[in-house]
Design a protein around this motif. Structure first.
Motif, PDB file in Angstrom:
ATOM      1  N   LEU A 135       0.892  -1.181  -0.050  1.00  0.00           N
ATOM      2  CA  LEU A 135      -0.017   0.077  -0.150  1.00  0.00           C
ATOM      3  C   LEU A 135       0.833   1.327   0.014  1.00  0.00           C
ATOM      4  N   LEU A 136       2.129   1.314   0.828  1.00  0.00           N
ATOM      5  CA  LEU A 136       2.752   2.462   0.806  1.00  0.00           C
ATOM      6  C   LEU A 136       3.400   2.704  -0.472  1.00  0.00           C
ATOM      7  N   VAL A 137       3.815   1.488  -1.198  1.00  0.00           N
ATOM      8  CA  VAL A 137       4.330   1.824  -2.609  1.00  0.00           C
ATOM      9  C   VAL A 137       3.321   2.110  -3.633  1.00  0.00           C
ATOM     10  N   ASP A 138       2.021   1.710  -3.700  1.00  0.00           N
ATOM     11  CA  ASP A 138       0.918   1.808  -4.357  1.00  0.00           C
ATOM     12  C   ASP A 138       0.617   3.265  -4.253  1.00  0.00           C
ATOM     13  N   LEU A 139       0.644   3.815  -2.852  1.00  0.00           N
ATOM     14  CA  LEU A 139       0.382   5.220  -2.684  1.00  0.00           C
ATOM     15  C   LEU A 139       1.163   6.085  -3.496  1.00  0.00           C
ATOM     16  N   SER A 172       8.532  -5.263  -2.326  1.00  0.00           N
ATOM     17  CA  SER A 172       7.210  -4.604  -2.811  1.00  0.00           C
ATOM     18  C   SER A 172       7.802  -3.263  -3.797  1.00  0.00           C
ATOM     19  N   VAL A 173       8.894  -2.621  -3.406  1.00  0.00           N
ATOM     20  CA  VAL A 173       9.446  -1.541  -4.359  1.00  0.00           C
ATOM     21  C   VAL A 173       9.715  -2.311  -5.845  1.00  0.00           C
ATOM     22  N   LEU A 174      10.549  -3.198  -5.493  1.00  0.00           N
ATOM     23  CA  LEU A 174      11.054  -3.868  -6.760  1.00  0.00           C
ATOM     24  C   LEU A 174      10.108  -4.755  -7.477  1.00  0.00           C
ATOM     25  N   GLU A 175       9.084  -5.185  -7.058  1.00  0.00           N
ATOM     26  CA  GLU A 175       7.903  -5.907  -7.612  1.00  0.00           C
ATOM     27  C   GLU A 175       6.853  -5.187  -8.239  1.00  0.00           C
ATOM     28  N   LYS A 180       9.248   6.243 -10.402  1.00  0.00           N
ATOM     29  CA  LYS A 180       9.226   7.433  -9.205  1.00  0.00           C
ATOM     30  C   LYS A 180       9.341   6.746  -7.994  1.00  0.00           C
ATOM     31  N   ALA A 181       8.617   5.636  -7.626  1.00  0.00           N
ATOM     32  CA  ALA A 181       8.662   5.076  -6.336  1.00  0.00           C
ATOM     33  C   ALA A 181       9.818   4.477  -6.070  1.00  0.00           C
ATOM     34  N   LYS A 182      10.408   3.857  -7.222  1.00  0.00           N
ATOM     35  CA  LYS A 182      11.882   3.238  -6.854  1.00  0.00           C
ATOM     36  C   LYS A 182      12.831   4.303  -6.616  1.00  0.00           C
ATOM     37  N   LYS A 183      12.953   5.374  -7.224  1.00  0.00           N
ATOM     38  CA  LYS A 183      13.722   6.438  -6.995  1.00  0.00           C
ATOM     39  C   LYS A 183      13.579   7.143  -5.688  1.00  0.00           C
ATOM     40  N   LEU A 184      12.358   7.099  -5.124  1.00  0.00           N
ATOM     41  CA  LEU A 184      12.073   7.515  -4.022  1.00  0.00           C
ATOM     42  C   LEU A 184      12.637   6.687  -2.719  1.00  0.00           C
ATOM     43  N   PHE A 185      12.196   5.453  -2.800  1.00  0.00           N
ATOM     44  CA  PHE A 185      12.325   4.283  -1.971  1.00  0.00           C
ATOM     45  C   PHE A 185      13.840   3.723  -1.675  1.00  0.00           C
ATOM     46  N   GLY A 186      14.319   3.823  -2.892  1.00  0.00           N
ATOM     47  CA  GLY A 186      15.616   2.919  -3.132  1.00  0.00           C
ATOM     48  C   GLY A 186      16.980   3.492  -2.180  1.00  0.00           C
TER      49      GLY A 186
END
Length: 201
Positions: A135-139, A172-175, A180-186
């Motif tokens: 959900l955090l990644v989906d957000l 979850s980030v990788l899958e 944008k999410a990958k750049k933020l969370f990585g």
């Protein structure tokens, strides 16, 4: 016993049927469907789909959403969720949306099933269950669609990462994460992993 009565014997309350499902019990399926709908035994929920309502003290109950989607897709590989689910994360989202999102492998677009609208989105990967990490990644994937202050929500997301399982979040980030999410969370995940290793040493 008439052919229509024979067909009724096969129907189970709470079930959603496609027209083609009923052809094994009726040689005049369109005529029988017309009769069943007109007498109120079946309710038409979308072209070619019908519901046999369950009865309760308050009248007929609506069809289960997952049952509707399963019948519509002819597939049980889907995830039903909603932007409302983000509110459980505690990152500042409080809006309530009359929107249901269905991640799946077959259909894309807005579809009315009964009196409910579903937004079908084709995705190569999604979990069977909407976990907090997903959900955090989906957000973040869908941040532009939210009514809240996006910058404020994203700041809260960064704090939220600290309390989450780094391994599960990374998966979850990788899958499921957008670019944008990958750049933020990585960078955050790597920092969190190093911090965890240091304290476990």
């Amino acid at each position: 016993m008439t052919k229509l009565e024979e067909l009724k014997k096969h129907l189970k309350r709470g079930q959603v049927y496609r027209r083609m499902d009923l052809t094994k019990w009726s040689k005049s399926v369109d005529h029988h469907l017309e009769s069943l709908v007109s007498e109120g035994t079946l309710q038409k929920v979308s072209p070619g789909m019908y519901y046999f309502p369950k009865e309760s003290a308050f009248g007929n109950t609506p069809p289960d959403e997952e049952e509707l989607i399963r019948s519509f897709l002819k597939d049980d590989r889907f995830l039903l969720t909603s932007p409302n689910a983000y509110n459980s994360l505690g990152v500042g989202t409080t809006q309530l949306y009359n929107k249901r999102v269905v991640y799946n492998h077959k259909r894309h677009g807005e579809v009315m099933l009964g009196n409910r609208k579903f937004s079908f989105r084709i995705k190569p990967h999604f979990p069977k269950k909407a976990t907090p990490e997903f959900l955090l990644v989906d957000l973040v994937n869908n941040i532009e669609t939210l009514a809240e202050d996006q910058e404020k929500v994203l700041k809260n997301v960064l704090f939220k990462v600290e309390s989450m399982n780094a391994k599960k979040l990374k998966h979850s980030v990788l899958e499921y994460g957008s670019l944008k999410a990958k750049k933020l969370f990585g960078p955050l995940i790597e920092t969190k992993k190093k911090h965890t290793r240091y304290h476990n040493f």
